[in-house]
Motif scaffolding. Structure first.
Motif, PDB file in Angstrom:
ATOM      1  N   PHE A 245      22.441  30.376 -58.055  1.00 46.22           N
ATOM      2  CA  PHE A 245      21.898  29.175 -58.674  1.00 46.22           C
ATOM      3  C   PHE A 245      20.623  28.798 -57.936  1.00 46.22           C
ATOM      4  N   CYS A 246      19.554  28.529 -58.692  1.00 47.34           N
ATOM      5  CA  CYS A 246      18.225  28.298 -58.124  1.00 47.34           C
ATOM      6  C   CYS A 246      18.064  26.825 -57.761  1.00 47.34           C
ATOM      7  N   LEU A 247      17.852  26.553 -56.491  1.00 48.04           N
ATOM      8  CA  LEU A 247      17.765  25.181 -56.002  1.00 48.04           C
ATOM      9  C   LEU A 247      16.341  24.649 -56.002  1.00 48.04           C
ATOM     10  N   CYS A 248      15.363  25.545 -56.080  1.00 46.38           N
ATOM     11  CA  CYS A 248      13.971  25.126 -56.076  1.00 46.38           C
ATOM     12  C   CYS A 248      13.134  26.251 -56.671  1.00 46.38           C
ATOM     13  N   SER A 249      11.840  26.002 -56.825  1.00 48.23           N
ATOM     14  CA  SER A 249      10.934  27.020 -57.351  1.00 48.23           C
ATOM     15  C   SER A 249      10.062  27.539 -56.207  1.00 48.23           C
ATOM     16  N   PRO A 250       9.408  28.703 -56.385  1.00 50.46           N
ATOM     17  CA  PRO A 250       8.551  29.237 -55.310  1.00 50.46           C
ATOM     18  C   PRO A 250       7.421  28.298 -54.907  1.00 50.46           C
ATOM     19  N   ARG A 251       7.054  27.370 -55.765  1.00 53.93           N
ATOM     20  CA  ARG A 251       5.955  26.442 -55.463  1.00 53.93           C
ATOM     21  C   ARG A 251       6.388  25.251 -54.622  1.00 53.93           C
ATOM     22  N   THR A 275      21.252  23.300 -47.735  1.00 48.35           N
ATOM     23  CA  THR A 275      20.609  24.509 -47.249  1.00 48.35           C
ATOM     24  C   THR A 275      19.098  24.395 -47.370  1.00 48.35           C
ATOM     25  N   SER A 276      18.399  25.158 -46.548  1.00 47.86           N
ATOM     26  CA  SER A 276      16.940  25.263 -46.664  1.00 47.86           C
ATOM     27  C   SER A 276      16.535  26.453 -47.529  1.00 47.86           C
ATOM     28  N   GLN A 277      17.515  27.204 -48.006  1.00 47.85           N
ATOM     29  CA  GLN A 277      17.228  28.413 -48.778  1.00 47.85           C
ATOM     30  C   GLN A 277      17.016  28.076 -50.262  1.00 47.85           C
ATOM     31  N   PRO A 278      16.341  28.966 -51.020  1.00 48.52           N
ATOM     32  CA  PRO A 278      15.994  28.651 -52.415  1.00 48.52           C
ATOM     33  C   PRO A 278      17.136  28.795 -53.400  1.00 48.52           C
TER      34      PRO A 278
END
Length: 300
Positions: A245-251, A275-278
């Protein structure tokens, strides 16, 4: 205040002595093994004061030495799957042994979960370190890797670090199986879950992401509002959840984010994950078939 202690737990054949580190606060008791940097137990109270161990595991060292399901272990160099056991870095193709159908899973045939880690006490916890030599399981570069487990009150923090002499994939995680009813409970169908993700990664029939980033809207993967696990599993194709599951985008800027929340209403226990991971992998123990004899003789 967290009390930290250590005791010898046994001898792993061909590997050496294994210690167990105990982290104890007023709310939690956590046991950590130097074999595989394994979290062996997490004990906490429910709303009626009853103490339960909420992670799956084994009563003795032999169980962890022979374990094939990564119960409680730190997995790496690469957690999850490497498609067809190969990848290209800086123009060079590297081939790995495959141990999950056509793919390489959780670091290979002998990943970090089967190594003895060096442990040192730190404030409120323990730091475990390991040297993975150049070429280990087919991966390039010598890697110095460490994880610290620290306990403050009811918060357990895992901090992963790695440094390599060559460009190499690194993806570390802990593979604990949680059951907030207690590790001897039959299933997690009476749990409720929410994941703070707008999108997820669909997978193929070998659990490799297809490359699509799909919005969770109007799908069974929309877990932004808390839902019962048992009811939602009936809507998921295949054996269950085993998806990123994606918690944020690369930007987005690097930051620690709230990722997930799991509630067990009968006991009142709640698991909050940040978490600090994406991304976060939601896995519902799809291959546990009742054939594993775990702690207290309970089957998983």
């Amino acid at each position: 205040m967290t009390q930290v202690s250590r005791q010898q737990w046994g001898q792993a054949p061909g590997l050496g002595s294994v210690d167990m580190w105990i982290l104890q606060s007023s709310q939690l008791r956590v046991e950590v093994l130097t074999l595989g940097a394994i979290i062996r137990s997490v004990c906490c109270r429910g709303k009626h004061g009853q103490m339960e161990d909420v992670v799956l595991g084994y009563d003795d060292l032999d169980g962890y030495v022979s374990d094939k399901r990564y119960l409680g272990a730190l997995v790496g160099r690469v957690a999850n799957r490497v498609a067809k056991g190969r990848f290209v870095v800086e123009g060079k193709e590297y081939r790995l042994d495959t141990n999950n159908g056509p793919n390489a899973l959780h670091g290979g045939l002998r990943g970090f979960n089967k190594a003895i880690w060096l442990a040192t006490e730190v404030d409120g916890g323990v730091i475990l370190s390991l040297t993975s030599p150049d070429g280990d399981q087919g991966y390039p570069g010598e890697v110095q890797v460490s994880v610290s487990y620290t306990l403050q009150g009811e918060t357990l923090t895992a901090d992963y670090r790695a440094r390599s002499t060559k460009t190499t994939p690194i993806n570390l995680t802990n593979h604990s199986y949680f059951n907030l009813a207690g590790q001897g409970a039959a299933d997690i169908c009476d749990h409720e879950v929410s994941i703070n993700a707008q999108s997820y990664l669909p997978v193929d029939d070998t659990s490799i992401p297809t490359g699509e980033i799909r919005a969770v809207n109007d799908t069974p993967f929309d877990l932004r509002v808390q839902v019962p696990v048992g009811a939602r599993l009936k809507e998921i194709p295949g054996l269950g959840f085993d998806h990123n599951f994606c918690l944020c985008s690369p930007r987005d800027d690097w930051a620690e984010r709230h990722a997930a929340r799991v509630v067990h209403p009968p006991s009142g226990r709640v698991l909050e994950v940040s978490t600090s991971q994406p991304g976060v992998q939601f896995y519902t123990s799809n291959v546990l078939d009742g054939s594993i004899k775990g702690k207290g003789g309970f089957l998983s």
